[in-house]
Design a protein around this motif. Sequence first.
Motif, PDB file in Angstrom:
ATOM      1  N   ALA A 174      99.991  12.035   6.023  1.00 13.51           N
ATOM      2  CA  ALA A 174     100.255  10.797   6.745  1.00 13.51           C
ATOM      3  C   ALA A 174     100.660  11.136   8.176  1.00 13.51           C
ATOM      4  O   ALA A 174     101.119  12.253   8.447  1.00 13.51           O
ATOM      5  N   PRO A 175     100.506  10.205   9.099  1.00 15.29           N
ATOM      6  CA  PRO A 175     100.869  10.470  10.499  1.00 15.29           C
ATOM      7  C   PRO A 175     102.312  10.939  10.627  1.00 15.29           C
ATOM      8  O   PRO A 175     103.230  10.316  10.082  1.00 15.29           O
ATOM      9  N   GLY A 176     102.501  12.050  11.320  1.00 14.30           N
ATOM     10  CA  GLY A 176     103.840  12.567  11.553  1.00 14.30           C
ATOM     11  C   GLY A 176     104.467  13.286  10.383  1.00 14.30           C
ATOM     12  O   GLY A 176     105.633  13.679  10.451  1.00 14.30           O
ATOM     13  N   LYS A 177     103.706  13.452   9.322  1.00 17.12           N
ATOM     14  CA  LYS A 177     104.240  14.118   8.137  1.00 17.12           C
ATOM     15  C   LYS A 177     103.427  15.365   7.801  1.00 17.12           C
ATOM     16  O   LYS A 177     102.302  15.531   8.260  1.00 17.12           O
ATOM     17  N   GLU A 178     104.017  16.212   6.990  1.00 18.62           N
ATOM     18  CA  GLU A 178     103.319  17.406   6.555  1.00 18.62           C
ATOM     19  C   GLU A 178     102.316  17.064   5.455  1.00 18.62           C
ATOM     20  O   GLU A 178     102.439  16.055   4.772  1.00 18.62           O
ATOM     21  N   ARG A 179     101.346  17.951   5.308  1.00 17.93           N
ATOM     22  CA  ARG A 179     100.371  17.778   4.239  1.00 17.93           C
ATOM     23  C   ARG A 179     101.075  17.952   2.893  1.00 17.93           C
ATOM     24  O   ARG A 179     101.859  18.885   2.707  1.00 17.93           O
ATOM     25  N   GLU A 180     100.784  17.047   1.969  1.00 15.75           N
ATOM     26  CA  GLU A 180     101.454  17.109   0.675  1.00 15.75           C
ATOM     27  C   GLU A 180     100.446  17.101  -0.470  1.00 15.75           C
ATOM     28  O   GLU A 180      99.345  16.552  -0.355  1.00 15.75           O
ATOM     29  N   PHE A 181     100.859  17.687  -1.551  1.00 18.70           N
ATOM     30  CA  PHE A 181     100.048  17.773  -2.750  1.00 18.70           C
ATOM     31  C   PHE A 181      99.923  16.412  -3.404  1.00 18.70           C
ATOM     32  O   PHE A 181     100.897  15.651  -3.477  1.00 18.70           O
ATOM     33  N   VAL A 182      98.724  16.115  -3.923  1.00 22.30           N
ATOM     34  CA  VAL A 182      98.485  14.866  -4.641  1.00 22.30           C
ATOM     35  C   VAL A 182      98.115  15.158  -6.099  1.00 22.30           C
ATOM     36  O   VAL A 182      98.757  14.677  -7.018  1.00 22.30           O
ATOM     37  N   ALA A 183      97.059  15.937  -6.301  1.00 15.89           N
ATOM     38  CA  ALA A 183      96.584  16.218  -7.656  1.00 15.89           C
ATOM     39  C   ALA A 183      95.745  17.486  -7.644  1.00 15.89           C
ATOM     40  O   ALA A 183      95.180  17.844  -6.616  1.00 15.89           O
ATOM     41  N   ALA A 184      95.662  18.133  -8.791  1.00 13.99           N
ATOM     42  CA  ALA A 184      94.857  19.344  -8.905  1.00 13.99           C
ATOM     43  C   ALA A 184      94.260  19.436 -10.303  1.00 13.99           C
ATOM     44  O   ALA A 184      94.780  18.850 -11.254  1.00 13.99           O
ATOM     45  N   ILE A 185      93.167  20.184 -10.392  1.00 13.10           N
ATOM     46  CA  ILE A 185      92.462  20.324 -11.668  1.00 13.10           C
ATOM     47  C   ILE A 185      91.957  21.750 -11.795  1.00 13.10           C
ATOM     48  O   ILE A 185      91.528  22.369 -10.814  1.00 13.10           O
ATOM     49  N   SER A 186      92.033  22.287 -12.990  1.00 18.09           N
ATOM     50  CA  SER A 186      91.591  23.657 -13.220  1.00 18.09           C
ATOM     51  C   SER A 186      90.073  23.748 -13.139  1.00 18.09           C
ATOM     52  O   SER A 186      89.375  22.740 -13.124  1.00 18.09           O
ATOM     53  N   GLY A 187      89.577  24.975 -13.139  1.00 16.70           N
ATOM     54  CA  GLY A 187      88.149  25.184 -12.974  1.00 16.70           C
ATOM     55  C   GLY A 187      87.308  24.492 -14.035  1.00 16.70           C
ATOM     56  O   GLY A 187      86.266  23.917 -13.736  1.00 16.70           O
ATOM     57  N   GLY A 188      87.767  24.547 -15.266  1.00 15.83           N
ATOM     58  CA  GLY A 188      87.023  23.917 -16.344  1.00 15.83           C
ATOM     59  C   GLY A 188      87.343  22.456 -16.546  1.00 15.83           C
ATOM     60  O   GLY A 188      86.651  21.759 -17.301  1.00 15.83           O
ATOM     61  N   GLY A 189      88.398  21.995 -15.886  1.00 15.85           N
ATOM     62  CA  GLY A 189      88.770  20.586 -15.971  1.00 15.85           C
ATOM     63  C   GLY A 189      89.772  20.248 -17.062  1.00 15.85           C
ATOM     64  O   GLY A 189      90.164  19.096 -17.196  1.00 15.85           O
ATOM     65  N   ALA A 190      90.203  21.248 -17.822  1.00 17.88           N
ATOM     66  CA  ALA A 190      91.088  20.951 -18.943  1.00 17.88           C
ATOM     67  C   ALA A 190      92.529  20.707 -18.525  1.00 17.88           C
ATOM     68  O   ALA A 190      93.285  20.037 -19.232  1.00 17.88           O
ATOM     69  N   VAL A 191      92.912  21.264 -17.389  1.00 19.73           N
ATOM     70  CA  VAL A 191      94.301  21.163 -16.940  1.00 19.73           C
ATOM     71  C   VAL A 191      94.354  20.366 -15.650  1.00 19.73           C
ATOM     72  O   VAL A 191      93.602  20.634 -14.699  1.00 19.73           O
ATOM     73  N   THR A 192      95.232  19.392 -15.616  1.00 22.37           N
ATOM     74  CA  THR A 192      95.441  18.598 -14.407  1.00 22.37           C
ATOM     75  C   THR A 192      96.924  18.533 -14.110  1.00 22.37           C
ATOM     76  O   THR A 192      97.767  18.691 -14.999  1.00 22.37           O
ATOM     77  N   TYR A 193      97.225  18.288 -12.840  1.00 24.15           N
ATOM     78  CA  TYR A 193      98.624  18.202 -12.423  1.00 24.15           C
ATOM     79  C   TYR A 193      98.707  17.186 -11.299  1.00 24.15           C
ATOM     80  O   TYR A 193      97.814  17.125 -10.447  1.00 24.15           O
ATOM     81  N   TYR A 194      99.768  16.390 -11.302  1.00 25.76           N
ATOM     82  CA  TYR A 194      99.914  15.318 -10.322  1.00 25.76           C
ATOM     83  C   TYR A 194     101.278  15.353  -9.658  1.00 25.76           C
ATOM     84  O   TYR A 194     102.277  15.735 -10.271  1.00 25.76           O
ATOM     85  N   ALA A 195     101.315  14.913  -8.433  1.00 21.17           N
ATOM     86  CA  ALA A 195     102.584  14.661  -7.786  1.00 21.17           C
ATOM     87  C   ALA A 195     103.253  13.479  -8.470  1.00 21.17           C
ATOM     88  O   ALA A 195     102.584  12.555  -8.940  1.00 21.17           O
TER      89      ALA A 195
END
Length: 123
Positions: free
Chosen positions: A39-60
């Motif tokens: 966002a403007p004036g803010k640092e880049r932040e994590f939102v979501a991620a997914i493993s290579g095969g798609g089995a594992v996900t993680y969210y802020a």
Amino acid sequence: VQLQASGGGLVQAGDSLRLSCAASGRTFSSYAAGWFRQAPGKEREFVAAISGGGAVTYYADSVKGRFTISRDNAKNTVNLQMNSLKPEDTAVYYCAARTSIVVVTTPGLYDYWGQGTLVTVSS
């Protein structure tokens, strides 16, 4: 790996939006992928991620229950379905990939970045 993000736009609070990230190259399943935002004036932040095969996900915590990350390795794409959008979700969203199948949340551990797509949520 080259990444191309798309799908951003202007929506109202409560609306949904789907971001897509198209990756070039082979063996995309060897890469974990993530979405980050800035966002403007803010640092880049994590939102979501997914493993290579798609089995594992993680969210802020801020998006858990509202956003869903998915991938289609046959099409070399990673998607972010965003529901119940809030004005505080307004940011430039970036997709990223790393040369590992393991999910991480730290931006510095990602090797490849897309150009970003702007999401604006009005109240």
